[in-house]
Design an enzyme around this catalytic site. Structure first.
Site, short mmCIF file in Angstrom:
data_model
loop_
_atom_site.label_atom_id
_atom_site.label_comp_id
_atom_site.label_asym_id
_atom_site.label_seq_id
_atom_site.Cartn_x
_atom_site.Cartn_y
_atom_site.Cartn_z
N HIS A 386 -0.67 10.52 -12.50
CA HIS A 386 -1.67 9.92 -11.61
C HIS A 386 -1.83 10.69 -10.29
CE1 HIS A 386 2.08 8.02 -10.17
NE2 HIS A 386 1.46 7.85 -9.01
N ASP A 387 -0.77 11.36 -9.85
CA ASP A 387 -0.84 12.11 -8.59
C ASP A 387 -0.74 13.62 -8.81
OD1 ASP A 387 -1.30 10.15 -6.70
OD2 ASP A 387 0.83 9.73 -6.37
N LYS A 390 -1.95 16.29 -6.30
CA LYS A 390 -1.22 16.68 -5.08
C LYS A 390 -0.79 18.14 -5.12
CE LYS A 390 0.64 12.11 -3.86
NZ LYS A 390 1.88 11.30 -3.71
N HIS A 415 -6.95 14.56 -3.47
CA HIS A 415 -6.07 14.80 -4.62
C HIS A 415 -6.54 14.05 -5.86
CE1 HIS A 415 -4.17 10.84 -3.76
NE2 HIS A 415 -3.69 10.91 -4.99
N HIS A 441 -7.33 5.74 -9.54
CA HIS A 441 -6.23 4.83 -9.19
C HIS A 441 -6.17 4.48 -7.70
CE1 HIS A 441 -4.15 8.56 -8.05
NE2 HIS A 441 -3.22 7.82 -7.44
N HIS A 442 -7.03 5.10 -6.88
CA HIS A 442 -7.14 4.71 -5.47
C HIS A 442 -8.41 3.92 -5.19
CE1 HIS A 442 -3.57 6.47 -3.73
NE2 HIS A 442 -3.80 7.62 -4.37
N ASP A 470 1.53 1.41 -8.64
CA ASP A 470 1.80 2.53 -7.73
C ASP A 470 2.06 2.02 -6.32
OD1 ASP A 470 2.02 5.20 -6.85
OD2 ASP A 470 -0.10 5.27 -6.33
#
Length: 527
Positions: A386-387, A390, A415, A441-442, A470
């Site tokens: 998910h990240d 980054k 990101h 997801h944000h 998260d």
């Protein structure tokens, strides 16, 4: 009396009216239990016919099995018994009973309504004028036609033996077909443990069918790929018949001494060993696993049977190698995905256990809301990336201990788009899911998130799940820019953000399962 090799001195016509031997019991009870006996149904409206049939077949044994005889005197009784005992092997059927063609109508009932093609039917008639032999044989699915006046005891026994052997062959062919179907059905998903057992059960059933053996069989393998302390254990992974209850158990704990000794001998000598009671076949795979198949036998195996078993086990070994390769590739695939997620987390000075916890939380919530186990497993793996975006954020911004400037925060927010661009080109479903999760997801349930400002159920369900888990893990964990929150503070935040930041349904499910989530957190603590 064993009729595998028929020897008899009696050659008298048995269906006569004089000197009838009367047997009072309506149902003949053999010494063997019904499960180990040929089931025969005698249908006739004349009780003397039932009595004489019992007398002639008294003590009958074929292939180690005696007879269990059922008696019916009319069509209704016949239908009732056939419905209660679909595994009847032979029907000795009179033609003329309530009606001149009652027997013929029963043949149609068996073949057309019950769809029973297995049972062998021998028509016996004392009035051939009502049912000419040629016409009956052509128009009705029967297996033999006998005049009662021509049927001597020897001829009757020969007819029964022939019919039962025919029935046995048909059943064996059907079992073989079912076993082959199981193997074919399991082929697309051999790497799954569930499918693996289905595949093995098909092999066991096919072997027992082809060799006309008992349906009691087991397959076990050593923990060759596990830790060294487990390498001497052999676990039963699939079984048929009486051994089904032993699945997942160590052979040392459940098998009878004679079977255990046979299996251990096969393991020690690394070859197939045959006894009068069965055989244990050993083979290993190129991946280091040792495998044993044990099958119980009620007959002495012939040289051809032994050759067939050896060939079959050789082919099975090749199939297992292919299956283990598929499983190894699947594990490697998941490890690579997990490692990519870890790299992204390590760049932000956060422990890799964060993505492990997020994956476990996501899997838990997915199952709780009714997502299937395979889909939940897919989400679990996809969530680890998910990240991943980054990786495209400068270290100075990513690991800044102080508050970010508005410009720096915009860079951090990018990101999500970076991760999506990295993953979206894949045609693999898991990677497509990972791309959507990374991208969304944000997003917030109220539409105030980023990067697209999606609202409500316009946000992908997987992304909504990863969003809440998260945040929960981030709040419960210490970061370079903050201390961890208390459980009470996290719960209050979830309640306050219900329908705002988070999907309200997922908030309720998360709160309901918060103790389980805390247990996961304790199992994967940050170092």
């Amino acid at each position: 009396m064993d009729y595998n090799n028929l020897i008899t001195d009696e050659d008298d016509v048995i269906f006569i009216e004089d000197d009838v031997i009367s047997i009072e019991d309506d149902e003949y009870q053999p010494k063997d239990d019904a499960e180990n006996a040929w089931k025969v149904l005698v249908v006739d409206d004349d009780k003397s016919v039932h009595d004489i049939t019992k007398r002639v077949l008294d003590g009958f044994v074929l292939d180690g099995k005696s007879l269990r005889i059922y008696n019916a005197y009319n069509a209704d009784e016949t239908k009732k018994i056939l419905n209660e005992h679909p595994d009847i092997a032979l029907i000795l059927l009179d033609v003329v009973m309530e009606e001149y063609d009652t027997g013929l109508q029963l043949v149609k009932y068996v073949r057309d309504e019950l769809k029973n093609k297995m049972v062998r039917i021998i028509l016996r008639t004392g009035q051939p004028g009502y049912s000419p032999e040629k016409e009956v044989v052509i128009n009705y699915h029967i297996n033999d036609y006998k005049l009662k006046t021509d049927l001597t005891s020897e001829k009757m026994i020969v007819s029964v033996v022939t019919a039962l052997r025919s029935y046995k062959d048909l059943v064996s062919l059907d079992l073989d077909r079912m076993g082959l179907r199981k193997i074919i059905q399991s082929t697309p998903n051999l790497y799954k443990n569930k499918s693996f057992r289905y595949f093995i059960n098909g092999i066991l059933e096919q072997l027992t069918s082809i060799l006309h053996l008992d349906m009691d069989a087991i397959y076990c393998r050593s923990s060759g790929l596990a830790l060294s302390v487990n390498q001497n254990r052999f676990i039963i992974e699939a079984a048929t018949g009486d051994y089904k209850e032993y699945i997942n158990k160590d052979i040392n704990e459940v098998l009878a001494d004679n079977i255990l000794e046979l299996c251990k001998a096969a393991i020690t000598l690394k070859k197939t060993i045959f006894t009068e009671d069965g055989f244990a076949s050993y083979f290993n795979s190129s991946w280091g696993t040792e495998n044993v198949i044990y099958i119980k036998s009620n007959t002495i195996l012939k040289e051809w049977d032994i050759d067939l078993i050896n060939i079959a086990c050789s082919n099975i070994s090749i199939a297992f190698d292919n299956m283990y390769l598929s499983m190894e590739m699947d594990v490697s695939h998941k490890e690579i995905i997990y490692t990519i997620g870890e790299i992204a987390e390590f760049r932000s000075n956060e422990t890799g256990f964060h993505i492990k916890r997020v994956a476990e939380y996501a899997y838990l919530l997915a199952l709780e809301i009714g997502i299937s186990e395979p889909e939940a497993e897919c989400l679990k793996i996809a969530s680890t990336m998910h990240d991943v975006g980054k990786l495209g954020i400068p270290d100075a911004i990513l690991n800044k201990p102080a508050k970010l400037t508005p410009e720096e925060f915009e860079i951090i927010k990018s990101h999500s788009s970076i991760g999506y661009e990295m993953l979206k080109r894949s045609n693999v479903k898991l990677m497509k899911d990972a791309a959507i999760i990374a991208y969304q997801h944000h997003e917030k349930y109220n539409g105030k998130g980023y990067p697209q400002g999606l609202k409500g159920e316009d946000i992908d369900l997987y992304a909504r799940i990863v969003c809440i888990v998260d945040v929960i893990d981030a709040l419960l964990s210490k970061r370079v820019y903050k201390n961890s929150w208390s459980v009470e503070e996290v719960i209050k935040y979830l309640q306050d953000e219900k329908g705002e930041h988070f999907d309200p349904v997922l908030v309720e499910i998360a709160l309901k399962n918060f103790d389980k989530m805390l247990k996961i957190q304790s199992e994967f603590k940050d170092e």
